[in-house]
Design a protein around this motif. Sequence first.
Motif, PDB file in Angstrom:
ATOM      1  N   ASP A  62       0.829  -1.200   0.000  1.00  0.00           N
ATOM      2  CA  ASP A  62       0.000   0.000   0.000  1.00  0.00           C
ATOM      3  C   ASP A  62       0.864   1.250   0.000  1.00  0.00           C
ATOM      4  O   ASP A  62       1.889   1.305   0.681  1.00  0.00           O
ATOM      5  CB  ASP A  62      -0.886   0.023   1.254  1.00  0.00           C
ATOM      6  N   ASP A  63       0.420   2.230  -0.758  1.00  0.00           N
ATOM      7  CA  ASP A  63       0.990   3.587  -0.774  1.00  0.00           C
ATOM      8  C   ASP A  63       2.282   3.695  -1.597  1.00  0.00           C
ATOM      9  O   ASP A  63       2.806   4.791  -1.748  1.00  0.00           O
ATOM     10  CB  ASP A  63       1.232   4.138   0.655  1.00  0.00           C
ATOM     11  N   HIS A 132      -5.224   9.630  -0.560  1.00  0.00           N
ATOM     12  CA  HIS A 132      -5.433   8.779   0.624  1.00  0.00           C
ATOM     13  C   HIS A 132      -6.496   9.318   1.560  1.00  0.00           C
ATOM     14  O   HIS A 132      -6.300   9.393   2.783  1.00  0.00           O
ATOM     15  CB  HIS A 132      -4.128   8.559   1.391  1.00  0.00           C
TER      16      HIS A 132
END
Length: 251
Positions: A62-63, A132
């Motif tokens: 993630d990210d 996000h």
Amino acid sequence: MKPYPVLAYHKISRQWELSFTMMYPRAFTAQMQHLAKKGYKGCSLKEYLAKPEENRFVLTFDDAYESVYHYAAPVLEKLGFHATLFVLNAYIGKDNVWDFRPGDTHSRHMSAAQLLELQEKDWEIASHGERHRVLTGMKDDELKYELEHSKASLEALTGREIPTFCFPFGVYNRRVVDAARQAGYRNLVGFTGASRYGVIPRSVVYRTVDNSRSVLRKIRIRSACHSFENCKEQLFHSFAFFTRIAQKFMH
Ligand SMILES: [Zn+2]
């Protein structure tokens, strides 16, 4: 829907921080080597869905932190594993100022060049939205922008279709799932828990409680609703709530 064996990692970093999801490179390497030794092969979600073989599991990050490029990618390359990266389109090559950062520590997200380099090595580039933010409370036009602009930008960058989307904080409802499908995403990804609205759940790997054996359990247990691993993940996932609250105060 039969659950898929999907692992979710975040940062793979040498720098300690107040986070349950960061993982030291040494621990990550040990986990991957253990799974390889047991005959498993890590692949991207796209690869897995095209060919869901028994000895395969899905690796996701993630990210898309730069630390993954530095510490995880070389390990995976040696083992012949690939992964899916959930990219925040507005933060490519930038610091994670969107995140709650105790002690004001910064982490850099991968640059466009780093993303493209991993794509060349058969990693899947996927969308995690723009900034996000939790999607469920957004107005229709803002939601549409998060979904559609990130998809179009990443498609322009990679020259490929982006069929996969991961909901920030794993938070979704019927409305945002419908909007994501409307935007053209076919594979929707969440966190731990039962599958709702066709969203693919994942097993999050935590620094404090997971090790090579528990990671193996996570990919072996397919109907994990009542398993020990699942309960553990639910508990730790509830801590992500505090990040969301902290983020609210920052914006
Ligand atoms: Zn995320």
